[in-house]
Design a protein around this motif. Sequence first.
Motif, PDB file in Angstrom:
ATOM      1  N   VAL A 141       0.861  -1.181   0.000  1.00 60.68           N
ATOM      2  CA  VAL A 141       0.000   0.000   0.000  1.00 60.68           C
ATOM      3  C   VAL A 141       0.896   1.229   0.000  1.00 60.68           C
ATOM      4  O   VAL A 141       1.803   1.338   0.834  1.00 60.68           O
ATOM      5  CB  VAL A 141      -0.883   0.015   1.262  1.00 60.68           C
ATOM      6  N   VAL A 142       0.637   2.139  -0.931  1.00 59.47           N
ATOM      7  CA  VAL A 142       1.475   3.334  -0.996  1.00 59.47           C
ATOM      8  C   VAL A 142       0.608   4.569  -0.795  1.00 59.47           C
ATOM      9  O   VAL A 142      -0.501   4.654  -1.317  1.00 59.47           O
ATOM     10  CB  VAL A 142       2.292   3.380  -2.316  1.00 59.47           C
ATOM     11  N   VAL A 143       1.120   5.482   0.021  1.00 54.92           N
ATOM     12  CA  VAL A 143       0.467   6.784   0.207  1.00 54.92           C
ATOM     13  C   VAL A 143       1.433   7.864  -0.261  1.00 54.92           C
ATOM     14  O   VAL A 143       2.641   7.749  -0.077  1.00 54.92           O
ATOM     15  CB  VAL A 143       0.077   7.031   1.683  1.00 54.92           C
ATOM     16  N   ASP A 144       0.870   8.899  -0.870  1.00 58.69           N
ATOM     17  CA  ASP A 144       1.712  10.000  -1.342  1.00 58.69           C
ATOM     18  C   ASP A 144       2.102  10.905  -0.181  1.00 58.69           C
ATOM     19  O   ASP A 144       1.300  11.158   0.713  1.00 58.69           O
ATOM     20  CB  ASP A 144       0.967  10.826  -2.388  1.00 58.69           C
ATOM     21  N   ARG A 145       3.316  11.384  -0.229  1.00 53.10           N
ATOM     22  CA  ARG A 145       3.741  12.451   0.669  1.00 53.10           C
ATOM     23  C   ARG A 145       3.779  13.730  -0.154  1.00 53.10           C
ATOM     24  O   ARG A 145       3.787  13.689  -1.372  1.00 53.10           O
ATOM     25  CB  ARG A 145       5.125  12.138   1.264  1.00 53.10           C
ATOM     26  N   PRO A 146       3.777  14.888   0.505  1.00 46.39           N
ATOM     27  CA  PRO A 146       3.816  16.131  -0.262  1.00 46.39           C
ATOM     28  C   PRO A 146       5.064  16.178  -1.145  1.00 46.39           C
ATOM     29  O   PRO A 146       6.079  15.573  -0.823  1.00 46.39           O
ATOM     30  CB  PRO A 146       3.895  17.210   0.823  1.00 46.39           C
ATOM     31  N   GLY A 147       4.949  16.902  -2.241  1.00 46.47           N
ATOM     32  CA  GLY A 147       6.095  17.036  -3.136  1.00 46.47           C
ATOM     33  C   GLY A 147       5.802  16.415  -4.481  1.00 46.47           C
ATOM     34  O   GLY A 147       4.698  15.948  -4.750  1.00 46.47           O
ATOM     35  N   ALA A 148       6.825  16.427  -5.314  1.00 45.64           N
ATOM     36  CA  ALA A 148       6.671  15.931  -6.682  1.00 45.64           C
ATOM     37  C   ALA A 148       6.336  14.447  -6.671  1.00 45.64           C
ATOM     38  O   ALA A 148       6.800  13.715  -5.794  1.00 45.64           O
ATOM     39  CB  ALA A 148       7.966  16.165  -7.447  1.00 45.64           C
ATOM     40  N   PRO A 149       5.515  14.014  -7.643  1.00 44.81           N
ATOM     41  CA  PRO A 149       5.202  12.582  -7.724  1.00 44.81           C
ATOM     42  C   PRO A 149       6.482  11.758  -7.892  1.00 44.81           C
ATOM     43  O   PRO A 149       7.431  12.204  -8.523  1.00 44.81           O
ATOM     44  CB  PRO A 149       4.327  12.479  -8.975  1.00 44.81           C
ATOM     45  N   VAL A 150       6.452  10.595  -7.298  1.00 41.93           N
ATOM     46  CA  VAL A 150       7.628   9.729  -7.289  1.00 41.93           C
ATOM     47  C   VAL A 150       7.386   8.579  -8.264  1.00 41.93           C
ATOM     48  O   VAL A 150       6.285   8.025  -8.305  1.00 41.93           O
ATOM     49  CB  VAL A 150       7.846   9.190  -5.858  1.00 41.93           C
ATOM     50  N   ALA A 151       8.409   8.242  -9.049  1.00 39.61           N
ATOM     51  CA  ALA A 151       8.267   7.124  -9.990  1.00 39.61           C
ATOM     52  C   ALA A 151       8.320   5.800  -9.235  1.00 39.61           C
ATOM     53  O   ALA A 151       9.205   5.592  -8.402  1.00 39.61           O
ATOM     54  CB  ALA A 151       9.391   7.180 -11.019  1.00 39.61           C
ATOM     55  N   LEU A 152       7.340   4.947  -9.532  1.00 33.54           N
ATOM     56  CA  LEU A 152       7.292   3.656  -8.853  1.00 33.54           C
ATOM     57  C   LEU A 152       7.443   2.517  -9.846  1.00 33.54           C
ATOM     58  O   LEU A 152       7.011   2.640 -11.003  1.00 33.54           O
ATOM     59  CB  LEU A 152       5.956   3.494  -8.120  1.00 33.54           C
ATOM     60  N   SER A 153       8.033   1.439  -9.382  1.00 30.05           N
ATOM     61  CA  SER A 153       8.233   0.272 -10.236  1.00 30.05           C
ATOM     62  C   SER A 153       6.897  -0.220 -10.799  1.00 30.05           C
ATOM     63  O   SER A 153       5.910  -0.344 -10.075  1.00 30.05           O
ATOM     64  CB  SER A 153       8.885  -0.844  -9.418  1.00 30.05           C
ATOM     65  N   LYS A 154       6.900  -0.497 -12.108  1.00 29.65           N
ATOM     66  CA  LYS A 154       5.676  -0.990 -12.754  1.00 29.65           C
ATOM     67  C   LYS A 154       5.477  -2.479 -12.476  1.00 29.65           C
ATOM     68  O   LYS A 154       4.436  -3.054 -12.800  1.00 29.65           O
ATOM     69  CB  LYS A 154       5.766  -0.778 -14.266  1.00 29.65           C
ATOM     70  N   ASP A 155       6.472  -3.108 -11.874  1.00 31.52           N
ATOM     71  CA  ASP A 155       6.395  -4.554 -11.641  1.00 31.52           C
ATOM     72  C   ASP A 155       5.581  -4.912 -10.400  1.00 31.52           C
ATOM     73  O   ASP A 155       5.354  -6.080 -10.118  1.00 31.52           O
ATOM     74  CB  ASP A 155       7.804  -5.143 -11.478  1.00 31.52           C
ATOM     75  N   ALA A 157       2.126  -4.489  -8.052  1.00 40.64           N
ATOM     76  CA  ALA A 157       0.705  -4.093  -8.090  1.00 40.64           C
ATOM     77  C   ALA A 157       0.402  -3.272  -6.835  1.00 40.64           C
ATOM     78  O   ALA A 157      -0.123  -3.776  -5.847  1.00 40.64           O
ATOM     79  CB  ALA A 157      -0.176  -5.340  -8.159  1.00 40.64           C
ATOM     80  N   TRP A 158       0.756  -1.998  -6.885  1.00 37.18           N
ATOM     81  CA  TRP A 158       0.571  -1.126  -5.730  1.00 37.18           C
ATOM     82  C   TRP A 158      -0.916  -0.926  -5.440  1.00 37.18           C
ATOM     83  O   TRP A 158      -1.712  -0.799  -6.360  1.00 37.18           O
ATOM     84  CB  TRP A 158       1.182   0.256  -5.999  1.00 37.18           C
ATOM     85  N   VAL A 159      -1.242  -0.838  -4.171  1.00 31.63           N
ATOM     86  CA  VAL A 159      -2.577  -0.390  -3.768  1.00 31.63           C
ATOM     87  C   VAL A 159      -2.387   1.050  -3.312  1.00 31.63           C
ATOM     88  O   VAL A 159      -1.600   1.314  -2.405  1.00 31.63           O
ATOM     89  CB  VAL A 159      -3.114  -1.232  -2.589  1.00 31.63           C
ATOM     90  N   ARG A 160      -3.067   1.983  -3.982  1.00 32.65           N
ATOM     91  CA  ARG A 160      -2.884   3.400  -3.618  1.00 32.65           C
ATOM     92  C   ARG A 160      -4.004   3.839  -2.688  1.00 32.65           C
ATOM     93  O   ARG A 160      -5.164   3.567  -2.950  1.00 32.65           O
ATOM     94  CB  ARG A 160      -2.892   4.272  -4.863  1.00 32.65           C
ATOM     95  N   VAL A 161      -3.631   4.491  -1.625  1.00 34.71           N
ATOM     96  CA  VAL A 161      -4.640   5.048  -0.723  1.00 34.71           C
ATOM     97  C   VAL A 161      -4.353   6.530  -0.566  1.00 34.71           C
ATOM     98  O   VAL A 161      -3.206   6.941  -0.367  1.00 34.71           O
ATOM     99  CB  VAL A 161      -4.629   4.337   0.651  1.00 34.71           C
ATOM    100  N   GLU A 162      -5.408   7.320  -0.699  1.00 36.44           N
ATOM    101  CA  GLU A 162      -5.282   8.777  -0.570  1.00 36.44           C
ATOM    102  C   GLU A 162      -5.447   9.126   0.915  1.00 36.44           C
ATOM    103  O   GLU A 162      -6.442   8.735   1.538  1.00 36.44           O
ATOM    104  CB  GLU A 162      -6.404   9.386  -1.413  1.00 36.44           C
ATOM    105  N   VAL A 163      -4.482   9.776   1.472  1.00 37.42           N
ATOM    106  CA  VAL A 163      -4.588  10.251   2.864  1.00 37.42           C
ATOM    107  C   VAL A 163      -4.235  11.735   2.858  1.00 37.42           C
ATOM    108  O   VAL A 163      -3.601  12.216   1.908  1.00 37.42           O
ATOM    109  CB  VAL A 163      -3.631   9.473   3.812  1.00 37.42           C
ATOM    110  N   PRO A 164      -4.643  12.492   3.883  1.00 38.25           N
ATOM    111  CA  PRO A 164      -4.238  13.895   3.920  1.00 38.25           C
ATOM    112  C   PRO A 164      -2.711  13.993   3.839  1.00 38.25           C
ATOM    113  O   PRO A 164      -2.007  13.286   4.560  1.00 38.25           O
ATOM    114  CB  PRO A 164      -4.749  14.373   5.278  1.00 38.25           C
ATOM    115  N   ARG A 165      -2.222  14.824   2.939  1.00 34.98           N
ATOM    116  CA  ARG A 165      -0.763  14.923   2.759  1.00 34.98           C
ATOM    117  C   ARG A 165      -0.210  15.948   3.726  1.00 34.98           C
ATOM    118  O   ARG A 165      -0.449  17.143   3.576  1.00 34.98           O
ATOM    119  CB  ARG A 165      -0.433  15.316   1.328  1.00 34.98           C
ATOM    120  N   LEU A 166       0.495  15.481   4.682  1.00 31.07           N
ATOM    121  CA  LEU A 166       1.036  16.362   5.717  1.00 31.07           C
ATOM    122  C   LEU A 166       2.541  16.479   5.525  1.00 31.07           C
ATOM    123  O   LEU A 166       3.251  15.472   5.467  1.00 31.07           O
ATOM    124  CB  LEU A 166       0.732  15.787   7.102  1.00 31.07           C
ATOM    125  N   GLU A 167       2.971  17.721   5.435  1.00 31.59           N
ATOM    126  CA  GLU A 167       4.398  17.934   5.195  1.00 31.59           C
ATOM    127  C   GLU A 167       5.144  17.912   6.530  1.00 31.59           C
ATOM    128  O   GLU A 167       5.593  18.933   7.034  1.00 31.59           O
ATOM    129  CB  GLU A 167       4.624  19.259   4.465  1.00 31.59           C
TER     130      GLU A 167
END
Length: 209
Positions: A141-155, A157-167
């Motif tokens: 499971v991956v959550v974004d942190r603030p900042g530029a999008p990060v490239a993730l391995s295409k190999d 099968a990430w589960v993306r969850v949106e959470v409040p981005r706190l810097e």
Amino acid sequence: MDISLAPSLSGKPRIGLFGGTFDPPHVGHLVTAVNVMSALRLDLVILMVANVPWQKEHSRIITPAADRLAMVQAAVATVPGLLAGGWEIEHGGPSFTADTLTALHDEYLDGEFFTIVGDDAASGLTTWERYEDVVRLSQVVVVDRPGAPVALSKDIAWVRVEVPRLEVSSTDLRSRFTDGRPLDYLVTQPVLDVISQRSLYGATLKVNS
Ligand code: ATP
Ligand code: MG
């Protein structure tokens, strides 16, 4: 494994593993853990304290593991569903998520596991020791942190969850201690109390009541 404290798990428990150095634990960790737990209907999320964080051990002085565990215990004490994990510290040596997941699988033969990472950690996941085991034994499971999008391995099968981005980061918090800038609202009061009691980060001991 200290997960025996998990109270009433019946059926197929859905268990989140959120590993980190937690030096110190902050609201970014807690907001992530409770929101992933809710979004994926997990029964519990273990904030697993790394014993020796192999990625960081040569770059800076790490607060002793026992103190980091005490801070995480304080952080989760009043939060239903969140647990502080001491297994990697008890296990000793460098902390590899593949080993921790294997131990969790042995404990919960019928469990479903979710390895939770921020996108900065996710971007390096394929460099983790036996990361194939991490992907085989859990959904990542991956959550974004603030900042530029990060490239993730295409190999993977990430589960993306949106959470409040706190810097908020532990690195910034440690420098706040050094500079004397406030930590209020970035770190919860029970964690600040442990920091004060144990005189961590150069904190001077404040006497409460
Ligand atoms: P440091 O600055 O010392 O690296 P950190 O704040 O990144 O500390 P870690 O203990 O390294 O905290 O992180 C543990 C996990 O928590 C990692 O997967 C990381 O991506 C995630 N994480 C840390 N801070 C946040 C945040 N603000 N929002 C979402 N995830 C976070
Ligand atoms: Mg980090």
